[in-house]
Structure formats: structure tokens, C-alpha cells
Design a protein around this motif. Sequence first.
Motif, PDB file in Angstrom:
ATOM      1  N   GLY A 128      10.248  -2.177  12.477  1.00 42.35           N
ATOM      2  CA  GLY A 128       8.868  -2.645  12.425  1.00 42.35           C
ATOM      3  C   GLY A 128       7.863  -1.561  12.773  1.00 42.35           C
ATOM      4  N   VAL A 129       8.166  -0.772  13.815  1.00 41.55           N
ATOM      5  CA  VAL A 129       7.264   0.303  14.212  1.00 41.55           C
ATOM      6  C   VAL A 129       7.205   1.373  13.127  1.00 41.55           C
ATOM      7  CG1 VAL A 129       6.932   2.178  15.859  1.00 41.55           C
ATOM      8  CG2 VAL A 129       7.519  -0.104  16.676  1.00 41.55           C
ATOM      9  N   ALA A 130       8.358   1.692  12.533  1.00 46.29           N
ATOM     10  CA  ALA A 130       8.388   2.705  11.465  1.00 46.29           C
ATOM     11  C   ALA A 130       7.512   2.280  10.300  1.00 46.29           C
ATOM     12  CB  ALA A 130       9.823   2.934  11.007  1.00 46.29           C
ATOM     13  N   LYS A 131       7.599   1.022   9.901  1.00 42.66           N
ATOM     14  CA  LYS A 131       6.786   0.543   8.781  1.00 42.66           C
ATOM     15  C   LYS A 131       5.306   0.516   9.148  1.00 42.66           C
ATOM     16  CE  LYS A 131      10.360  -2.325   6.621  1.00 42.66           C
ATOM     17  NZ  LYS A 131      10.745  -3.702   6.234  1.00 42.66           N
ATOM     18  N   LYS A 132       5.006   0.115  10.373  1.00 39.18           N
ATOM     19  CA  LYS A 132       3.609   0.059  10.796  1.00 39.18           C
ATOM     20  C   LYS A 132       2.968   1.443  10.744  1.00 39.18           C
ATOM     21  CE  LYS A 132       0.689  -1.523  14.634  1.00 39.18           C
ATOM     22  NZ  LYS A 132       0.678  -2.152  15.987  1.00 39.18           N
ATOM     23  N   ARG A 133       3.741   2.474  11.069  1.00 38.68           N
ATOM     24  CA  ARG A 133       3.198   3.828  11.099  1.00 38.68           C
ATOM     25  C   ARG A 133       3.244   4.528   9.749  1.00 38.68           C
ATOM     26  NH1 ARG A 133       6.229   5.848  16.671  1.00 38.68           N
ATOM     27  NH2 ARG A 133       4.941   4.662  18.130  1.00 38.68           N
ATOM     28  N   TRP A 134       4.335   4.317   8.990  1.00 37.70           N
ATOM     29  CA  TRP A 134       4.577   5.186   7.848  1.00 37.70           C
ATOM     30  C   TRP A 134       4.727   4.479   6.513  1.00 37.70           C
ATOM     31  CZ3 TRP A 134       3.483   9.827   9.308  1.00 37.70           C
ATOM     32  CH2 TRP A 134       3.730  10.219  10.628  1.00 37.70           C
ATOM     33  N   SER A 135       4.605   3.150   6.458  1.00 38.47           N
ATOM     34  CA  SER A 135       4.815   2.454   5.192  1.00 38.47           C
ATOM     35  C   SER A 135       3.866   2.974   4.115  1.00 38.47           C
ATOM     36  CB  SER A 135       4.604   0.946   5.380  1.00 38.47           C
ATOM     37  OG  SER A 135       4.712   0.288   4.138  1.00 38.47           O
ATOM     38  N   ALA A 136       4.431   3.243   2.929  1.00 37.42           N
ATOM     39  CA  ALA A 136       3.629   3.670   1.773  1.00 37.42           C
ATOM     40  C   ALA A 136       3.286   2.497   0.873  1.00 37.42           C
ATOM     41  CB  ALA A 136       4.395   4.733   0.981  1.00 37.42           C
ATOM     42  N   SER A 137       3.614   1.271   1.305  1.00 38.43           N
ATOM     43  CA  SER A 137       3.303   0.087   0.509  1.00 38.43           C
ATOM     44  C   SER A 137       1.798  -0.157   0.484  1.00 38.43           C
ATOM     45  CB  SER A 137       4.016  -1.140   1.087  1.00 38.43           C
ATOM     46  OG  SER A 137       5.410  -0.966   1.075  1.00 38.43           O
ATOM     47  N   MET A 138       1.358  -0.870  -0.551  1.00 40.87           N
ATOM     48  CA  MET A 138      -0.043  -1.207  -0.670  1.00 40.87           C
ATOM     49  C   MET A 138      -0.341  -2.494   0.105  1.00 40.87           C
ATOM     50  SD  MET A 138      -1.410   1.192  -2.561  1.00 40.87           S
ATOM     51  CE  MET A 138      -0.339   2.211  -1.531  1.00 40.87           C
ATOM     52  N   GLU A 139      -1.371  -2.479   0.925  1.00 43.93           N
ATOM     53  CA  GLU A 139      -1.774  -3.695   1.622  1.00 43.93           C
ATOM     54  C   GLU A 139      -2.216  -4.758   0.627  1.00 43.93           C
ATOM     55  OE1 GLU A 139      -4.702  -2.450   4.503  1.00 43.93           O
ATOM     56  OE2 GLU A 139      -3.147  -2.299   6.047  1.00 43.93           O
ATOM     57  N   ASP A 140      -2.882  -4.333  -0.428  1.00 38.49           N
ATOM     58  CA  ASP A 140      -3.271  -5.247  -1.503  1.00 38.49           C
ATOM     59  C   ASP A 140      -2.627  -4.744  -2.786  1.00 38.49           C
ATOM     60  OD1 ASP A 140      -4.383  -6.862  -3.391  1.00 38.49           O
ATOM     61  OD2 ASP A 140      -6.476  -6.351  -2.953  1.00 38.49           O
ATOM     62  N   PRO A 141      -1.460  -5.319  -3.165  1.00 40.38           N
ATOM     63  CA  PRO A 141      -0.747  -4.818  -4.350  1.00 40.38           C
ATOM     64  C   PRO A 141      -1.574  -4.890  -5.623  1.00 40.38           C
ATOM     65  CG  PRO A 141       0.651  -6.275  -3.048  1.00 40.38           C
ATOM     66  CD  PRO A 141      -0.733  -6.403  -2.488  1.00 40.38           C
ATOM     67  N   GLY A 142      -2.558  -5.771  -5.670  1.00 45.07           N
ATOM     68  CA  GLY A 142      -3.353  -5.905  -6.879  1.00 45.07           C
ATOM     69  C   GLY A 142      -4.486  -4.911  -6.985  1.00 45.07           C
ATOM     70  N   ALA A 143      -4.784  -4.219  -5.891  1.00 44.93           N
ATOM     71  CA  ALA A 143      -5.881  -3.260  -5.893  1.00 44.93           C
ATOM     72  C   ALA A 143      -5.397  -1.894  -6.360  1.00 44.93           C
ATOM     73  CB  ALA A 143      -6.496  -3.156  -4.502  1.00 44.93           C
ATOM     74  N   SER A 144      -6.333  -1.022  -6.662  1.00 46.74           N
ATOM     75  CA  SER A 144      -5.982   0.320  -7.109  1.00 46.74           C
ATOM     76  C   SER A 144      -5.401   1.137  -5.964  1.00 46.74           C
ATOM     77  CB  SER A 144      -7.219   1.027  -7.677  1.00 46.74           C
ATOM     78  OG  SER A 144      -8.216   1.132  -6.662  1.00 46.74           O
ATOM     79  N   PHE A 145      -4.650   2.186  -6.327  1.00 43.18           N
ATOM     80  CA  PHE A 145      -4.030   3.025  -5.307  1.00 43.18           C
ATOM     81  C   PHE A 145      -5.065   3.975  -4.724  1.00 43.18           C
ATOM     82  CE2 PHE A 145      -1.859   6.608  -3.539  1.00 43.18           C
ATOM     83  CZ  PHE A 145      -0.737   6.068  -2.951  1.00 43.18           C
ATOM     84  N   GLU A 146      -5.254   3.917  -3.427  1.00 42.31           N
ATOM     85  CA  GLU A 146      -6.075   4.875  -2.694  1.00 42.31           C
ATOM     86  C   GLU A 146      -5.632   4.858  -1.246  1.00 42.31           C
ATOM     87  OE1 GLU A 146     -10.146   4.032  -2.222  1.00 42.31           O
ATOM     88  OE2 GLU A 146      -9.896   1.877  -1.954  1.00 42.31           O
ATOM     89  N   TRP A 147      -6.040   5.859  -0.492  1.00 39.46           N
ATOM     90  CA  TRP A 147      -5.530   5.997   0.870  1.00 39.46           C
ATOM     91  C   TRP A 147      -5.897   4.797   1.740  1.00 39.46           C
ATOM     92  CZ3 TRP A 147      -8.778   5.918   5.031  1.00 39.46           C
ATOM     93  CH2 TRP A 147     -10.132   6.220   4.824  1.00 39.46           C
ATOM     94  N   ARG A 148      -7.045   4.163   1.499  1.00 42.93           N
ATOM     95  CA  ARG A 148      -7.450   3.018   2.315  1.00 42.93           C
ATOM     96  C   ARG A 148      -6.512   1.830   2.142  1.00 42.93           C
ATOM     97  NH1 ARG A 148     -12.003   5.176   0.137  1.00 42.93           N
ATOM     98  NH2 ARG A 148     -13.635   5.926   1.553  1.00 42.93           N
ATOM     99  N   ASN A 149      -5.799   1.791   1.030  1.00 43.79           N
ATOM    100  CA  ASN A 149      -4.932   0.653   0.711  1.00 43.79           C
ATOM    101  C   ASN A 149      -3.494   0.861   1.168  1.00 43.79           C
ATOM    102  OD1 ASN A 149      -4.497  -1.914  -0.329  1.00 43.79           O
ATOM    103  ND2 ASN A 149      -4.028  -1.169  -2.392  1.00 43.79           N
ATOM    104  N   VAL A 150      -3.182   2.024   1.757  1.00 47.30           N
ATOM    105  CA  VAL A 150      -1.824   2.304   2.231  1.00 47.30           C
ATOM    106  C   VAL A 150      -1.604   1.612   3.571  1.00 47.30           C
ATOM    107  CG1 VAL A 150      -0.268   4.128   3.023  1.00 47.30           C
ATOM    108  CG2 VAL A 150      -1.662   4.469   0.979  1.00 47.30           C
ATOM    109  N   ALA A 151      -0.481   0.928   3.708  1.00 49.70           N
ATOM    110  CA  ALA A 151      -0.251   0.072   4.875  1.00 49.70           C
ATOM    111  C   ALA A 151       0.012   0.867   6.156  1.00 49.70           C
ATOM    112  CB  ALA A 151       0.922  -0.874   4.601  1.00 49.70           C
ATOM    113  N   GLY A 152       0.781   1.944   6.078  1.00 48.66           N
ATOM    114  CA  GLY A 152       1.153   2.697   7.277  1.00 48.66           C
ATOM    115  C   GLY A 152      -0.005   3.491   7.842  1.00 48.66           C
ATOM    116  N   ARG A 153      -0.279   3.312   9.129  1.00 42.26           N
ATOM    117  CA  ARG A 153      -1.460   3.941   9.726  1.00 42.26           C
ATOM    118  C   ARG A 153      -1.400   5.467   9.650  1.00 42.26           C
ATOM    119  NH1 ARG A 153      -1.753   5.466  14.977  1.00 42.26           N
ATOM    120  NH2 ARG A 153       0.066   4.168  15.446  1.00 42.26           N
TER     121      ARG A 153
END
Length: 332
Positions: A128-153
Amino acid sequence: MGAIVDLRYALDRAEPGGTLPVEPEPQRVTAPEDFPERAAAADMADHLLPLFLKPAEKRALDLVSDWPWIDLGELAGLMGVSPQRASQLVIPLDGFGLVTRLPEADRRMALTDRGLSLLARRDRTSVGVAKKRWSASMEDPGASFEWRNVAGRRGRQLLRNIEHTAAVHGFLAALTAQAPLLGWEIVQVDPPRRASRHFRHDGRMRAVNPDAFAVIQKDGADWAFFLEWERRAVRPSTMSDHLAPYLRYYSSHRPLDDHGTRPAVLVVFDDEIAQTHFLRVAREEMRAEGVAVPLWVSHKGAIDALGPLGRAWRSPGEWQSPQALPPPLNHE
């Protein structure tokens, strides 16, 4: 018959010219038709993945984990292989769903949530901590790819400052490529999360948070350094702020306690003007504090032209002829 007999008794009763029993050879068998192939294993159970990854592929996976958003050329440099070989190693990681790439021309790579989970379980750390810090998944899968939309802090921050991230990756890749040509061996290269050093100063916890920490070796002698690639410290006030943690750190015995030596601090600026200003600020600050930080300063143009170990460096007490790294061990 349960009587115990010795070897001589058995041999005396063996028929002359007879043959000794021989165990039949084990028969070769083929794998079942449904045995998972490497190329079609994206849906296999996660716990089976380590069995299908070759050592070089595991090393590539670790490097992508250490340096998120690394491109193929930088990965090849850090591994000491050709870009073609690095591409061959990454293809299975793609097939297993362990890495993802930016939807851009340079195709920078980071671990997927599956890749993060695999390494977290291997290292017995929190998934869970690894994903919170480093996940490359999109917080909003329907939105365009940009750094603001990357889940990992932390991964989001690296992507936001992608030019700085790429500069650090490129420096380390160039160091790995140049070192063996000059007789050096790369002993250790740590990303920021392992390069940070925490210490107590004036009753408060402080830290230095470099972009990398590395150790190189030649003729049995180690040379260690912190790396700081500066893009924002271009005014004297911000230069002083960025130098302050190292003044605190080197005013104590912690560098020697932490490393058995006093690591150098390599600072690289984007342009030569900022380098010159920083040398002046550093000399004044060290004189005022009475602390000597083993600083070596350069700029991107010199590093690109001469390499990290070339004559591209100046120290606060030296202004005329640039020096080659590592200065304490360079006898040329």
C-alpha cells in the motif's frame, strides 16, 4: 527372511559372470500443453512471476524501480549494455505487465502497480505504501495523461520535474559508461530515497536529500559522493538555502560515521553563469561558518562535453583550471 548379511556373504553367492542390477534411466517428459509460456504470462499468478524472470530482467526491473521515468538509453547506460540489449530485457517486463511507459516519443518507463507489488512483497515492505508513493496509475482513467493525474505522490513529483529527473538519470548513465574506460568500477549507486541522510544538529533533526549517492572504486580505493543537480537555485539566497543542509552535515562527525570517509558533494547547474555564482556563494558561506564542505561544481555543457569524470569540475578555492573527478585520487 530378516537376517542381516554382510557384503562378503552376498558376493560369495553371486553367480560368476553375472551382471549387477542397473537402475533404469529417468525418462524425459514434456511440459503439459497448458504450462504457461513467458510470452503469454501476463495473467499468471503474481507469486509465480519471479520464476519466469531472468537475472538480467530482474536487474532491469530494480533499476526502473530505483529511477522512475527512466528512458531506454539511460537504462542501458546504468546497466552497461547497448540500447538494443536493454530493449530485449524490457520486452518481457512489458509482457508481464510490470512496467508502463509514457505516451510520448521518449517512452519513459515506471513500474506498474503489479511491478510495485512484486518488489514490495520480495522486500517485505508495504504494498500500500509503495503504491501511494510510486503508482504510475491514473487517478482518473478517463482523463488525459499528465503529471497531475498520476496517483503516486513521489512519482508524480518526478514527472512534474521531468527535465531535472532526466538530467540526473543521464548523469548517472554517463558515469557508468565512462568509469570503466578510466579504470574505475561502480560500486554503489543509490536513488534519493536511499541517498538521504538524517542527523541531529543543534537539538533538531535535519537531513540532506541529494538526487543520488554513489561510490566508485579504483585500485582498491573507494571514492564516494552526493549528487545535486540544481535547476532552481539560481539566486544567491536560494543557493545559500540549498547549501545550508550540507554545512550542517559537514560541521558534524556524521559524514565519517555514515560512510567511513567524507563524501564529496557534486553540484551541477544548467549553465556556467550559475556555476560561477555558486562557487562565490559557497566560498563565502563556508568561510563564515568555518565549515569545509568538499564541494565540486560543474555545469551541464561541461558534463556533456567531458563526462562526469572529465576535467569539468571546479572547487570554491580553485578558479582557473577545471579538474577531473575524483580530485582526491586523481594523479594525472
